[in-house]
Design a protein around this motif. Sequence first.
Motif, PDB file in Angstrom:
ATOM      1  N   THR A  48       0.824  -1.209   0.000  1.00 38.25           N
ATOM      2  CA  THR A  48       0.000   0.000   0.000  1.00 38.25           C
ATOM      3  C   THR A  48       0.856   1.255   0.000  1.00 38.25           C
ATOM      4  OG1 THR A  48      -1.662  -1.181   1.318  1.00 38.25           O
ATOM      5  CG2 THR A  48      -1.874   1.224   1.185  1.00 38.25           C
ATOM      6  N   PHE A  75       1.729   2.231  -6.005  1.00 37.44           N
ATOM      7  CA  PHE A  75       1.440   2.412  -4.582  1.00 37.44           C
ATOM      8  C   PHE A  75       2.100   3.688  -4.054  1.00 37.44           C
ATOM      9  CE2 PHE A  75       4.967  -0.743  -4.852  1.00 37.44           C
ATOM     10  CZ  PHE A  75       5.983  -0.012  -4.243  1.00 37.44           C
ATOM     11  N   VAL A 121      -4.469   6.129  -1.769  1.00 36.33           N
ATOM     12  CA  VAL A 121      -4.092   5.010  -2.629  1.00 36.33           C
ATOM     13  C   VAL A 121      -5.176   3.948  -2.659  1.00 36.33           C
ATOM     14  CG1 VAL A 121      -2.491   3.071  -2.848  1.00 36.33           C
ATOM     15  CG2 VAL A 121      -1.616   5.351  -2.352  1.00 36.33           C
TER      16      VAL A 121
END
Length: 232
Positions: A48, A75, A121
């Motif tokens: 992430t 990411f 994100v």
Amino acid sequence: MKRALVLEDEPAISEFVEINLIRAGYDVITASTGEEALELVEQNDDITVALLDVMLPGIDGFEVCRRIREMGRSFGIIMLSARSQEMDKVTGLMIGADDYVPKPFSPTELILRVDALARRVERKPDVEIKPMAESIYSGDFRLDIRSRILYKRGEVVDLTQVEYVIVRYLFENRNKALSRDDILNSVWGNDYTGEPKIVDVNVRRLRLKLEDNPGDPVHLVSVRGFGYKWID
């Protein structure tokens, strides 16, 4: 669970960052060299956010960031560095980083910045969209909302997730002058405590990707003393 990659060659700092990320609900993978970090990126497709130290032996954090973006990985990336010179910040952001946190930093500040980036994100594509709103068209561009992909003359434009959020905001407000604060608050959030110039650097980066002549933009134009405007 959100996964964070931490690239830091000082064990004490790496452990400090890892502990605080775990407490904040992240699954953490760590690397002490740029080479190791790039291997982890290739092995993990569910990252992430990555936190990259700039000053490293061998491949430094800037180079790791650049190679991650060359891989097409979108990411979130935060650069960590004791170097606080303006040019270092600009360098990191121009090669694909989304934020820059100078050392030393407090655990609270770091987690706030990581969480804010993770939210951007992980923002899911809209589920209930009327057929006419599945894409936004602007001249040679088509922004596919469902797939979060931008096309220019039918060709895919490689955007990071943060760049996608900026472009969508611009397209939804095309032909309207937007202040830097408008863009900052919409994309980075009202609680963002970092460098406001992140807006200007991202605009420069987007012009390189979107404009035929970045030095003389015709779409993403400046509004002197105010901010920016996307022109159809």
